[in-house]
Design an enzyme around this catalytic site. Sequence first.
Site, PDB file in Angstrom:
ATOM      1  N   GLY A 170       8.859   1.436   7.097  1.00  0.00           N
ATOM      2  CA  GLY A 170       9.252   0.102   6.259  1.00  0.00           C
ATOM      3  C   GLY A 170       7.669  -0.428   5.442  1.00  0.00           C
ATOM      4  CG  LEU A 185      -1.699  -1.078   1.821  1.00  0.00           C
ATOM      5  CD1 LEU A 185      -2.975  -1.263   2.591  1.00  0.00           C
ATOM      6  CD2 LEU A 185      -2.457  -1.269   0.283  1.00  0.00           C
ATOM      7  CG  ASP A 238       5.497  14.170  13.453  1.00  0.00           C
ATOM      8  OD1 ASP A 238       5.500  15.558  12.545  1.00  0.00           O
ATOM      9  OD2 ASP A 238       5.415  13.242  12.211  1.00  0.00           O
ATOM     10  CE  LYS A 278       3.572   2.023  10.838  1.00  0.00           C
ATOM     11  NZ  LYS A 278       3.358   3.489  11.248  1.00  0.00           N
TER      12      LYS A 278
END
Length: 938
Positions: A619, A613, A733, A635
Amino acid sequence: MAPRWWLLILCLAGNILHGRAQLDSRGFINIDCGLQGEESYIDDETKLVYVSDAGFTDTGTPYNLSAENFLPWRSRNVRSLRSFPDGVRNCYTLGSLVSGLKYLFRATFLYGNYDGLNKRPASFDLYIGVNFWTAVNISLWGLDQDNRVTVEAIVVVPHNLVQVCLVNTGGGTPFISGLELRPLKMSLYPQATAELGLFLLRRRNFAAINGTIIRFPDDPYDRLWYPRSDATMWAEMTTTERVDDVDGDEFEAPMAVLQTAIKPLNASGSIRFGWEVAPELNNASPGPGYLAVLHLVELELLGGDALRQFNISVNHDESWVPGYTPPGYLRRAYVYNKFTNPSHSSYIVTIKATANSTLPPIISAYELFSIITTTNIGTESQDATAVMAIKAKYGVQKNWMGDPCFPKTMAWDGLNCSYAAANPPGITSINLSFSGLNSDISSSFAHLKALQYLDLSNNNLTGSIPDALSQLPSLTVIDLSGNQLSGSIPSGLLKRIQDGFLVLRHGNNPNLCTDRNSCQLAAKRKSKLAIYVSVPILVIVLIVSVSLLVLFFLRRRNQQQGSMKNRTAVKPQNEEAMSTSYGGDDDSLRLVENRRFTYKELERITNGFDRVLGEGGFGRVYDGFLEDGTQVAVKLRSHSSNQGVKEFLAEAQILTRIHHKNLVSMIGYCKDREYMALVYEYMAQGTLREHIAASGRNGGCLPWRQRLKNALESAQGLEYLHTGCNPPLIHRDVKATNILLNARLEAKIADFGLTKAFDYHNNTHLFTNTLAFTPGYVDPEYQATMQPTTKSDVYSLGVVLLELVTGKPAILSDPEPTSIVQWARQRLARGNMEGVVDARMQGGYDINGVWKVAEIALKCTAQGSAQRPTMADVVAQLQECVELEEGRAPSFHTGGSSGDDNYNAYTSAQSTDVSNNTAFETELRIPTLAADPGPTAR
């Protein structure tokens, strides 16, 4: 005052100034530009040694004058020249100077049809360091008897090395025939200071003997005194007697100049001369003004009742020097005055006898200067020294000339700099990718303390990675991929990578060892190789066989243990667990209460990891389906990932204890030997940033109503972190790429690897040694104090709101990098909403609602956190905006709602690429123009 640097230490290697190219015994530098090879010669007139310019510049092309202009009587030092057809700025480096000393700079230009075009360039600019010297206009300026133009300036140099730069302004190819430098005593020309320089307009010697130019050796400072005489107006006076010196003489005109003078042909006559104001000074922003110096010596021995007395006036104003009487026979004297803020288009100086005088007025010489400012600030000293050492080491062939950062329009290729008021510019980004670099990585990179991004990829760098790079406090990204580096990644860099504060890209370095344990094993094996080769082959086979047998049993045992855990329910921990330091073993995972997957299970649910995806610093992200058909995003940490166990555990632990409709949910995790992965709910519509930019598969413009809805949902998710968790959580973030949209276009906050706890009740601030942020979204107060608060998230969300209003990214790159905060503040301060709102929405919004969201965004991005609202306040105000918009007719998303190619949302991790970003001021100040007070009375 902040230190000023005019370009430092360019002659470190490669183009080092040779011994012949340094000062002579008098401190003079005499350069014949374009002189071929290693030539040097003694000038017939001055007996000074002139050298080639090859040791002072590494650009340009040498030429000789055309054949018809190569005349035997022409001065040798103007028979050649150097032309600069390439690059905007080309520079000469003058070294071995004395910091803080006063110098006379002189440049000479003689076109001589060197290019065969018979067309002089219209103009180009000349700089001393980073300060403007003059615009050289060969076509308009008056030429001397040798058809050349000469410009001269007196300045105080701030360092032991100065550059003289020619800048192409589009008026033709810059060129130069000669460059000279002369040291002056600090007591001379006291009007020249660290802040002000003197640009010579003219220097005239009245009644010069034989009409010659007076210079060295008659003038020990080698000033050029051009002759001025007119037998129809003035009578000449000369003497061979010595003119007495005067203590504290501020100008020290040479004896040969003071031994001649002029006077009117009759006693009632006057001496007049003048000048016109330079066009650049005769406008709405006048320069500092002019300095006029008159040299006066009584050359006649007066007797009896003889009296020489005169008034010196400017533009018929006799108040300048009324009733002046020379001090005595053969006594040198001078008068001077500054004319600041020029208010006239021209100036006329008149010297006329007073009514009591029995003799006409006299004058020996005069000098006229334009005052120039020398207050520009060049690149920070340490940064300039470091990057020039880098240029010298690698022989960088980019347009690296002049000051690295200043002026901003001429910053070096591949460099980005910060430009904070009152501080020297600092280098924040260097991109030397594909630059043909050889040798090892220069240690000078470690001196760039403001550096955030370093790209040395795709070169031929060898050797090891210097650990000193880990000491750079602002560095967030290093790209070393595509080189020939060897050794292992230094421990200091590894720690910053594992802490999530640094991204290191190191792919395609075949000799680089990226795993610490395997590096140590490789070193041990190498050291024992000599022993192993002497052992019988049978022993080697035995050792290998035993090793394989042991590994077989260990692997089998691990597989059996893994198969016992399909679903592991771990006892929930209390809320204080968040303050626990994260380790790298399975004990830390006992805090996680979601499903634990084995690697084999991940292979099964992703069909062998066959559909990617997206990919990020952690990664790749794979598409998967659980046993019940639920679609998920997996993930998986790459073995070459720069991000370690700490970030993995941080995100897993946080997602375990938080549950909100506007936060991405974690379904489970995997910690199976070296394999680590996080399993999320599937977010079909990718990132909010993609929809704002209309860059998804289906494109289309996100309508205002959907933008408002996503803004409110994002704020609600952050409000839960700030007020619904104990202790409160700071995301740290927040950005448009960390806000994901599901199939129903509902927004959810993602990526919690940088999230930290904040003890609100005890007012305990989280202090971090390194900033964690994405350029364009960072809270300026957090950046200054290293203490993030919940208001840091408020600031970042304010930037997202501006993205939703404008459709633009957090950092705008055209015409130069600037923040969306600055860009929007400037326009909204003028009431220019039409110039701010995303035109692609084609008016499909309530203008009052858009204004309100813009105002919320500006409050959120206030410079100080105390002036920002809380996230709860933001939610309440956005709710009002949604209600206001709902009173309008419905609108629709034109890009569709079922695309499934927007999966970069899962790969945002903490990978930050700032290669195209420049530091910026986050608070806008709209300047006010003060009324011009007019000329200062003297």
